[in-house]
Design an enzyme around this catalytic site. Sequence first.
Site, PDB file in Angstrom:
ATOM      1  N   LYS A   1       0.841  -1.204   0.000  1.00 36.62           N
ATOM      2  CA  LYS A   1       0.000   0.000   0.000  1.00 36.62           C
ATOM      3  C   LYS A   1       0.874   1.251   0.000  1.00 36.62           C
ATOM      4  CE  LYS A   1      -3.885   1.945   2.713  1.00 36.62           C
ATOM      5  NZ  LYS A   1      -4.775   1.752   3.877  1.00 36.62           N
TER       6      LYS A   1
ATOM      7  N   SER B   1      -9.750   1.901   3.123  1.00 41.56           N
ATOM      8  CA  SER B   1      -8.872   2.612   2.223  1.00 41.56           C
ATOM      9  C   SER B   1      -7.873   1.714   1.478  1.00 41.56           C
ATOM     10  CB  SER B   1      -8.099   3.666   3.019  1.00 41.56           C
ATOM     11  OG  SER B   1      -7.251   3.068   3.976  1.00 41.56           O
TER      12      SER B   1
ATOM     13  N   SER C   1      -9.915  -0.494   7.348  1.00 41.84           N
ATOM     14  CA  SER C   1      -9.360  -0.368   5.995  1.00 41.84           C
ATOM     15  C   SER C   1      -8.674  -1.594   5.417  1.00 41.84           C
ATOM     16  CB  SER C   1      -8.383   0.795   5.940  1.00 41.84           C
ATOM     17  OG  SER C   1      -9.091   1.985   5.750  1.00 41.84           O
TER      18      SER C   1
HETATM   19  N1  GLN Z   1     -13.151   4.189   6.534  1.00 43.28           N
HETATM   20  C1  GLN Z   1     -12.552   4.675   7.720  1.00 43.28           C
HETATM   21  C2  GLN Z   1     -12.141   6.121   7.539  1.00 43.28           C
HETATM   22  O1  GLN Z   1     -12.475   6.675   6.551  1.00 43.28           O
HETATM   23  C3  GLN Z   1     -11.374   3.823   8.094  1.00 43.28           C
HETATM   24  C4  GLN Z   1     -10.165   4.117   7.307  1.00 43.28           C
HETATM   25  C5  GLN Z   1      -8.988   3.276   7.702  1.00 43.28           C
HETATM   26  O2  GLN Z   1      -9.122   2.242   8.362  1.00 43.28           O
HETATM   27  N2  GLN Z   1      -7.831   3.748   7.316  1.00 43.28           N
HETATM   28  O3  GLN Z   1     -11.503   6.710   8.354  1.00 43.28           O
END
Ligand code: GLN
Length: 480
Positions: A79, A154, A178
């Site tokens: 990532k 994400s 995420s």
């Molecule tokens: N969807 C969540 C957010 O927007 C979690 C994101 C994540 O785990 N990096 O913060």
Amino acid sequence: MDIRKATLHALADGLAKKEFSSRELCQAYLDRIDAEDGKIGAFLEIDREHMLQAADAADARRAAGRVLSACDGLPVAVKDNIAVKGERCSCASKLLEPVKSPYDATAITGLKARGFIPFGRLNMDEFAMGSSCENSAFRRTVNPLDPARVPGGSSGGSAACVAADFAPAALGSDTGGSIRQPAAFCGVVGVKPTYGRVSRYGLVAFASSLDQIGPLSHDVEDAGMILDAIAGVDRHDSTTLPAAVDSYAAAAVEGAKAGSLAGLRFGLPKEYFTSGMDASVAKIMDESIARVRALGGEIVDVSLPHTKYAVAVYYIIATAEASANLARFDGIRYGARKEGDGLVDTYYKSRGAGFGDEVKRRILLGTYVLSSGYYDAYYLRAQRVRTLIRKDFEEAFTRCDLLLTPVTPSVAFHFNEKNDPLQMYLSDIFTIALNLSGHCGISLPAGTDPESGMPIAAQIMAPALGEARMLRAAAAFMRK
Ligand code: GLN
């Protein structure tokens, strides 16, 4: 060699038996990426030369009988918020577009020490803020199972990459879901380790008290193989836990072999089975409960009463931490600079042009909840509720060994379906509490929605440092 759905452990066998070389393997993935990634959009960038050089080095070690481990020569995609020396690390943000990492993240050092070949920069929501990859500043990643749908986020690039067979496994990061949510949307396995199990050194910080690096893979054993390489205490991250590292891959193998959940109590938190999940998700959860029973596991009812506050608490704590963490990206020390009229104007212009809308929204929210007069009302109160959420989990784990829950309330949604940020935030209801509590969880493909044909996942959660128990159970649960 067929790389479709090929697992790390099967490929490790192939390398050991000299059925193919690491170079041939890496080239096969690169060829597939070249042919297909124009449609999927999982990668932002790949340093092909560097990857193939690493493969040649692995092949040379193998020829000399000096492999670093059974995994020597296996590629793993990364990532874009995890530092790999000499490679770009943009977090899918224009602000960090010019940045190249001067060092390896500890998780990357761990992979390299076993001979894994970390490669590529996988797309993500900018600074890991989002649930669909739609917040990337650079490109859209589609769900390989249905290009009209999002891959999740994400770590959407990581999940799409594994599902599309662009790499046998990938690293992602999980702050509020995420890893687990995109894994669920793309039909792969994803693990959020216990907070402190994997070093965050070299992971660009979003919300430091919640962030964890973890694997996305085709099966539970592969997730264990990656965890074996990246878990452990690290002097560069004082929040890592000094506990011994279990043998996670071995736990998964054991679980798959036994194919039994006898002696394990699975708690069903009632709050996760009432609030608005789709009928197809509810059906797969019923089937998963039946499966646990059929494998000899015991089902007990538990309660996590403060779950209803988790999304609200998360969006106070995560944004507060993000506003502090992202303050360093000012175009002076890091990132793309837009020259302004003096220092302050340069900050304004660089940050104004560099950050996308969602990132700005989070910085504004976070700065607001930390501001004097609101700190006690929001931030401090959220921290107190966070403690209650953690205590709920600890209390539940005195009554059961593991928890069984859904990962997402629906299958992967369509692009632009959740234009209202609040709707997007609410889609994380089943993943966020676990980051607040710090415990570990795994997302497992558990069935298919008959209408859309999209995958649906079940989540198994375990107490702090319960990864081995969790993977053993997960592998038993997944045995065909
Ligand atoms: N969807 C969540 C957010 O927007 C979690 C994101 C994540 O785990 N990096 O913060």
